[in-house]
Write an enzyme that holds these catalytic residues in place. Structure first.
Site, PDB file in Angstrom:
ATOM      1  N   LYS A   1       0.839  -1.209   0.000  1.00 29.77           N
ATOM      2  CA  LYS A   1       0.000   0.000   0.000  1.00 29.77           C
ATOM      3  C   LYS A   1       0.867   1.249   0.000  1.00 29.77           C
ATOM      4  O   LYS A   1       0.549   2.246  -0.670  1.00 29.77           O
ATOM      5  CB  LYS A   1      -0.913  -0.002   1.226  1.00 29.77           C
ATOM      6  CG  LYS A   1      -1.691   1.293   1.414  1.00 29.77           C
ATOM      7  CD  LYS A   1      -2.594   1.254   2.617  1.00 29.77           C
ATOM      8  CE  LYS A   1      -3.313   2.589   2.800  1.00 29.77           C
ATOM      9  NZ  LYS A   1      -4.298   2.564   3.906  1.00 29.77           N
TER      10      LYS A   1
ATOM     11  N   HIS B   1     -40.048 -14.591 -11.009  1.00 33.07           N
ATOM     12  CA  HIS B   1     -38.969 -15.385 -11.588  1.00 33.07           C
ATOM     13  C   HIS B   1     -37.609 -14.742 -11.328  1.00 33.07           C
ATOM     14  O   HIS B   1     -36.779 -14.638 -12.223  1.00 33.07           O
ATOM     15  CB  HIS B   1     -39.201 -15.608 -13.081  1.00 33.07           C
ATOM     16  CG  HIS B   1     -40.478 -16.351 -13.378  1.00 33.07           C
ATOM     17  ND1 HIS B   1     -40.995 -16.455 -14.631  1.00 33.07           N
ATOM     18  CD2 HIS B   1     -41.346 -17.000 -12.553  1.00 33.07           C
ATOM     19  CE1 HIS B   1     -42.131 -17.154 -14.588  1.00 33.07           C
ATOM     20  NE2 HIS B   1     -42.354 -17.489 -13.330  1.00 33.07           N
TER      21      HIS B   1
END
Length: 548
Positions: free
Chosen positions: A140, A295
């Site tokens: 980092k 559905h």
């Protein structure tokens, strides 16, 4: 001005000692102070090179059989400090923390132990904690620190130490390699951990609740009484009558699997699937919301203002597509009121789910003996999703709203005029609702409600056509009369970028006033130009919301 970061102090902690002595020699000859852990420090010391023990730096001994060594502010502060910031430099000085310029780590051999057939306990102990934390911290902070995770790069690190350090580009490349190594390592651990769900612990293989072999599949083989003893519910059948189905609830309070059923027939496999989609879609909205699914896809969605009766949101959601709402599933993110229950009663509905029901609303709904009434928890946003594929599992973070780029204030206006407050509110609603629609997804919205949804198409052009067609053919006024041309004046959301301008052109020709989409196509300029020519506001989010 050189962007090389001189290497004056290095943190070295490796399980595999291959190449370690040569690295220590090169660093020592370059005048680098080496800080190290346990057996790594001992190997360096035995080779005749100076080394400082981590315990001496932290003032804390290694503990818990080596599980805790480097997890300390003195270590991670020295790695993570951004030395371009005066405030960080001051804090290092204030707390007596010396910065690290180089971090060299290789991880516990998890994959190798697994491949060698290690026991459960051996494999658990090869899950590295401190190593990945140091690697991630250094990667980092590549602006200030170089990180090396591959022994093949030790010679490179040794040369850099004697030549003024690594350049920023080199540090960034090393960081990318490190992040990739951590990703692979974590994925291997995740795959193994999930596999343990299907592979019971040897000591517990004969215990109640731990069926042997492929446990998940074998749950279907148990008779109903045996399944019930394990807390597994037998469903009438699966997606189709010839498929067996069972519900394996986990201990997740407030979830659909633990919902309290207050009325109606037993839930079916498809009921659970549709209800899960409806509930999660409803809880994607912060305002009171109702979603109707059919559905596993929304066929209606709407919000209302705080303080308004949730019945208003239901009426708007039902109005999205009254045809598809027949036989659908309804979910609300607020308690159901009497007024909403009275609206639901005349419509054939499979399931209604909400955090609560007013007493008189429940009385009305219970007159529909087949309607399944579910009382669910307040928070329906899972953090992780999993899907079984042949021979394995897929895992991912759940696509929860809000994510990066979802807040309207972070959007970029790419074309057209700045949207007024009402239009921007509709765009924000459409963008939050689109996450629940199957790709390729286009959703048209007006006045806090969906008016047309195109979903599940294999190209975005067809989804645009479908959304417009449904908006202009399925709507109803409150008096039951058809409401034509609902697309005109509506806004549109697209779950992913428009690959061509043709889909946008269909929306423009239908009268859409504003569009929100991620952007990122190589033809963004064409899409932006089409909206600019039509005077349609186009906002780019930079965030995609595919739902397969």
């Amino acid at each position: 001005m050189s962007d090389r970061q001189p290497i004056r102090r290095a943190l070295v902690s490796v399980f595999d000692k291959t190449g370690l002595v040569d690295l220590a020699r090169a660093l020592s000859e370059a005048g680098v102070e080496i800080v190290s852990t346990g057996s790594t420090a001992q190997t360096i010391r035995d080779a005749g090179f100076a080394v400082v023990d981590v315990a001496e730096v932290t003032g804390s001994p290694e503990m818990l059989d080596g599980r805790v060594k480097t997890l300390h502010p003195v270590i991670h502060g020295g790695i993570l400090a951004d030395r371009n910031l005066e405030s960080h430099r001051s804090q290092l000085e204030q707390h007596g923390i010396a910065a690290f310029d180089l971090v060299v780590v290789n991880l516990y051999p998890f994959e190798e132990t697994l491949a060698a057939g290690g026991t459960f306990e051996e494999i658990i102990e090869k899950i590295d904690i401190g190593g990945p934390a140091m690697v991630r911290s250094a990667a980092k902070n590549f602006a200030s620190v170089a990180v090396v995770v591959d022994a093949g790069d030790y010679a490179l690190a040794g040369r850099a130490a004697g030549q003024g350090g690594f350049t920023r580009a080199e540090r960034q490349e090393l960081a990318a390699v490190a992040f990739g190594r951590i990703a692979d390592y974590d994925q291997a651990i995740a795959d193994w951990t999930l596999a343990q769900v299907d592979a019971p612990d040897e000591e517990d293989s004969n215990a109640a609740g731990a069926p042997g072999g492929d446990a998940i599949a074998e749950l279907l083989e148990l008779d109903e009484a045996e399944a019930a003893e394990l807390g597994v519910k037998t469903l009438r059948y699966g997606e189709n009558p010839h498929q067996r189905a069972r519900l394996l609830p986990l201990d997740v309070p407030g979830s659909l699997a633990s919902a309290e059923q207050l009325g109606g027939k037993e839930m079916s496999f498809n009921n659970f699937v549709d209800a899960d989609a409806a509930i999660r879609a409803a809880f994607d909205h912060e305002r009171p919301a109702v979603v109707v699914t059919k559905h596993n896809n929304p066929c209606g969605a709407a919000v209302c203002a705080d303080g308004e009766d949730i019945a208003l949101a239901h009426a708007r959601a039902h109005g999205t597509d009254p045809v598809s709402a027949y036989g659908g599933v309804i979910a609300a993110n607020r308690p159901v009121t009497l007024a909403m229950a009275q609206q639901v009663k005349p419509v054939f509905t499979e399931v209604i789910a909400a955090p609560g029901f007013e007493d008189d609303a429940l009385e009305v709904l219970r007159t529909k003996k087949n309607l399944r009434i579910l009382q669910i928890g307040e928070n329906q946003r899972p953090g992780v999703e999993q899907r079984r594929i042949s021979g394995g599992w897929l895992l991912q973070d759940a696509d929860t709203y809000q994510g990066p780029g979802d807040a309207p204030e972070s959007w970029t206006l790419a074309a057209g005029p700045v949207a007024d407050e009402a239009t921007l509110a509709d765009l924000a609603f459409a963008w939050s609702a689109i996450r629940a629609v199957k790709s390729n997804a286009i959703l048209l919205a007006k006045d806090g409600a969906a008016v047309g949804i195109g979903m599940g198409q294999v190209n975005r052009l067809d989804s645009c056509r479908l959304a417009v067609a449904r908006a202009n053919s399925l709507g109803e006024h409150a008096d039951g009369e058809q409401a034509p041309e609902r697309a005109r004046g509506a806004v549109a959301a697209s779950d992913a970028f428009f690959p061509f301008a043709d889909g946008v052109q269909i929306l423009i020709e239908a009268g859409v006033s504003a569009i929100v989409q991620p952007g990122g196509s190589i033809r963004d300029d064409e899409v932006i130009q089409a909206c600019a020519d039509a005077g349609v506001s186009l906002y780019l989010t930079g965030t995609r919301h595919f739902a397969h």
